[in-house]
Motif scaffolding. Structure first.
Motif, PDB file in Angstrom:
ATOM      1  N   THR A  26       0.833  -1.331   0.019  1.00  0.00           N
ATOM      2  CA  THR A  26      -0.003  -0.109   0.085  1.00  0.00           C
ATOM      3  C   THR A  26       0.872   1.148  -0.023  1.00  0.00           C
ATOM      4  O   THR A  26       1.966   1.107   0.190  1.00  0.00           O
ATOM      5  CB  THR A  26      -0.816   0.063   1.167  1.00  0.00           C
ATOM      6  N   HIS A  27       0.439   2.406  -0.334  1.00  0.00           N
ATOM      7  CA  HIS A  27       0.908   3.655  -0.317  1.00  0.00           C
ATOM      8  C   HIS A  27       1.226   4.114   1.355  1.00  0.00           C
ATOM      9  O   HIS A  27       0.218   3.714   1.856  1.00  0.00           O
ATOM     10  CB  HIS A  27       0.288   5.000  -1.013  1.00  0.00           C
ATOM     11  N   ASP A  28       2.218   4.542   1.633  1.00  0.00           N
ATOM     12  CA  ASP A  28       2.247   4.982   3.211  1.00  0.00           C
ATOM     13  C   ASP A  28       1.792   6.252   3.214  1.00  0.00           C
ATOM     14  O   ASP A  28       1.456   7.312   2.430  1.00  0.00           O
ATOM     15  CB  ASP A  28       3.827   5.147   3.540  1.00  0.00           C
ATOM     16  N   ASP A  29       1.276   6.360   4.613  1.00  0.00           N
ATOM     17  CA  ASP A  29       0.603   7.717   5.145  1.00  0.00           C
ATOM     18  C   ASP A  29       1.243   8.386   6.181  1.00  0.00           C
ATOM     19  O   ASP A  29       1.410   7.782   7.277  1.00  0.00           O
ATOM     20  CB  ASP A  29      -0.848   7.308   5.435  1.00  0.00           C
ATOM     21  N   PRO A  54       5.249   8.254  -0.495  1.00  0.00           N
ATOM     22  CA  PRO A  54       4.580   9.153  -1.526  1.00  0.00           C
ATOM     23  C   PRO A  54       5.309   9.875  -2.608  1.00  0.00           C
ATOM     24  O   PRO A  54       4.956  10.386  -3.450  1.00  0.00           O
ATOM     25  CB  PRO A  54       4.027  10.215  -0.484  1.00  0.00           C
ATOM     26  N   TRP A  62      12.596   5.242  -4.639  1.00  0.00           N
ATOM     27  CA  TRP A  62      11.224   5.248  -3.898  1.00  0.00           C
ATOM     28  C   TRP A  62      11.519   4.625  -2.325  1.00  0.00           C
ATOM     29  O   TRP A  62      12.137   3.581  -2.395  1.00  0.00           O
ATOM     30  CB  TRP A  62      10.166   4.350  -4.610  1.00  0.00           C
ATOM     31  N   ARG A  87       4.233  -1.755  -8.355  1.00  0.00           N
ATOM     32  CA  ARG A  87       4.556  -0.506  -8.952  1.00  0.00           C
ATOM     33  C   ARG A  87       4.374  -0.397 -10.608  1.00  0.00           C
ATOM     34  O   ARG A  87       4.160   0.300 -11.256  1.00  0.00           O
ATOM     35  CB  ARG A  87       6.075   0.052  -8.532  1.00  0.00           C
TER      36      ARG A  87
END
Length: 289
Positions: A26-29, A54, A62, A87
Motif C-alpha cells: 500500500t501507499h504509506d501515510d 509518496p 522510492w 509499481r
C-alpha cells in the motif's frame, strides 16, 4: 486507521504461478503510526506489509518500509518483490528499472512482465559472513529441536548479514527439513539474545535439484515465513564462500510445509569489497481490498 487501497500480492511463486507468500502492499501515510502499519498486515492476513512512500528520496529512489504484525523490518526480500510488482502494474509498462530505499540503503530494482507473473530482481548488496560462536550455535540448534543425525554431514551453520543477521543451519536432506519442529519461544529468546532476525534451515542444492529451506523468525512475529528472499541471497553468498568459484546461482524452494510452495532465485559474486548477492522472484498481483 483505514487504508483505502491495499493490494495483495503472492510473492516468489513457483514457475507455474501458484503458491508464494501473501504480502500486502500500500501507499504509506505520513500521519500513520507504526502500530497502524502493523495493523495493516494483521488485517490483511499477511505476514508482511510493504508501504511505498509518496515521493522519491533525494537520490531518486522510492522509499519502502516493511512491517510484520509486531514490528518494522530493516529489509524484506519477498516484500521488495511484491512492492516492485505493484509499481510495475500501476505504471502500465512491460518493464520498470528503478531504485528503492529501505533500511538506510538504496539499491537497484528491475520488474518485468512475464506470462506467469511479474519477475522482480534487486541488488542485495554486501553479505557479511561469520562462523557462530559455540554458545550461539548451541542455543539455536537446541531451540530447533534437531535430532542427532539431522545436521548436514559436510556443511556447517553460518551467520549471514545483508543488514539484519540471521543464522543459516544446514540439515542432511529434505526429510529432516520437513520434520523440523522448533520450540518457538526458546528460538525467539535465543534470537533476541544474539541479535538475530531468525533462523534459515536449509538443504543445499544437489546437482540439478534446487536447495530447499524453511525460515523461522518468531522474534519478529513470524513463526515461519512462506518465502524469505533475503536469506536465499545469504545462502548463495555462503555457498560461494565455500568454493573457489567467482559466482554462484541457485534456486531455493520454500513454503511447502505451509501449503504455499514458493521459489526464490539468488546469485552471488566476488568483488573488491567482498561477496555481493542479487535476489529475484516471480510475483502475481491478486487484487485490492
Amino acid at each position: 486507521m483505514f487504508w483505502p487501497e491495499v493490494t495483495l500480492v503472492d510473492a516468489c511463486v513457483r514457475r507455474d504461478g501458484e503458491g508464494g507468500s501473501p504480502t500486502a502492499v500500500t501507499h504509506d501515510d505520513p500521519a500513520a503510526t507504526d502500530a497502524d502499519r502493523c495493523a495493516v498486515a494483521a488485517t490483511a492476513g499477511t505476514s508482511h506489509a510493504a508501504f511505498v512512500g509518496p515521493g522519491r528520496t533525494r537520490d531518486g529512489a522510492w522509499p519502502v518500509r516493511f512491517f510484520t504484525v509486531t514490528t518494522e523490518l530493516s529489509g524484506c526480500g519477498h516484500g521488495t518483490v511484491a512492492a516492485q510488482a505493484v509499481r510495475l502494474t500501476r505504471s502500465g509498462r512491460d518493464e520498470l528499472n528503478d531504485r528503492q530505499h529501505t533500511g538506510g540503503r538504496t539499491f537497484d530494482t528491475v520488474a518485468i512482465r512475464q506470462p506467469a507473473g511479474i519477475e522482480v530482481w534487486f541488488d542485495q548488496g554486501l553479505v557479511a559472513l561469520r562462523h557462530p560462536a559455540p554458545n550461539e550455535r548451541t542455543a539455536i540448534v537446541e531451540a530447533l529441536g534437531l535430532a542427532a543425525d539431522d545436521p548436514h554431514p559436510e556443511d556447517a551453520p553460518r551467520i549471514a548479514a545483508p543488514g539484519a543477521p540471521r543464522m543459516l543451519v544446514p540439515v542432511r536432506d529434505r526429510s529432516a527439513l520437513d520434520l523440523v519442529n522448533p520450540h518457538l519461544g526458546r528460538l525467539a529468546t535465543a534470537c533476541r539474545r544474539y541479535g538475530l532476525l531468525g533462523c534459515f534451515v536449509y538443504v543445499p542444492p544437489v546437482g540439478d535439484r534446487p536447495a530447499a529451506a524453511r525460515m523461522f523468525a518468531p522474534a519478529v512475529g513470524v513463526d515461519e515465513d512462506v518465502a524469505n528472499a533475503n536469506s536465499a541471497g545469504c545462502l548463495a553468498a555462503h555457498l560461494l564462500d565455500s568454493t573457489a568459484a567467482r559466482s554462484v546461482a541457485i534456486e531455493v524452494e520454500q513454503g511447502d510445509t505451509l501449503g504455499r510452495p514458493a521459489s526464490v532465485l539468488a546469485s552471488a559474486r566476488r568483488g573488491p569489497a567482498g561477496i555481493t548477492a542479487r535476489v529475484g522472484g516471480l510475483a502475481v498481483v491478486r487484487g485490492e481490498g
